[in-house]
Design a protein around this motif. Sequence first.
Motif: not given
Length: 290
Positions: A105, A111, A163, A167, A171, A175
Amino acid sequence: MLLEKQLSEDGLHETGINGVRLFKVSESIQCAPAVYEPTVIAIVSGTKEAILDGNKHLYDNAKYMCCTMSLPVEAGTPNASPENPLLGVSITLDSKVMTELALEMENVAGSVKTPKGAELPKGLSFASWDDAFCDALLRLLQLGDDSVDSAILGESRLRELYYAVLKGEAGASVRRSFGVGNEIARSIEYLSHRLDQSVTIDELASKVGMSRAVFHRKFKQATSLSPIQFMKSMRLNNAAMNIATGMNVNEAAMSVGYVSSSQFSREFKRLYGQSPKQWVSSQGHLGMMA
């Protein structure tokens, strides 16, 4: 309801997919020491409670919980009853797959990037059940107990759910924990495997290439605890969990690095308000899910 058909008895129930477990609790359980590993917990019915550094978090089928690093918490199901049982799904976050997805991502044009120097997202966060998460979770659970479907489709549907989490509202936290900038998560993983050893703050800071001051600030941003508080809580929570499953107090103290059982008892009482023996006798539902 899909989960009601699969859950006839209280407790944790394995599915045919590695890391995915269903749970049902029909009794009120007071909050007790626990350690959350990187996990997503989705409540389908009822309410669950988690306490981190004195801050109480209640969550239900409006928000799912996302824990991106090992954290010492207290957890319980204070509102569960036979008439309103707690039903939910626990999904372990596989670090290898999560890292691959997070990096993919970050490498895709457009992104979301976290500004340099921005405050770290919390290691324990809550996110709304958006359409992507709902659809991915439903597709995962629809595999049910079919071993062939689970073996062939389980990994791809689990990846789809990961995923959706990346998102979603949690998120940014996910991440940062699994992608670039995951220094605090790496330091916690290092510490979690060495609870019975003497690990210093300088050692942890050095492992991730930070000064002691910067490490202390970023660690508290991510966990709500100072590194010293975190280490002590992790050790005592793990010891409490060991005692709850039948280990004697001296063994539990030694298992998390305490040389003196009297020091262990003092610090245990300071954190939980009871001595280890008093605490274990007051727990009516030991061994239930965290």
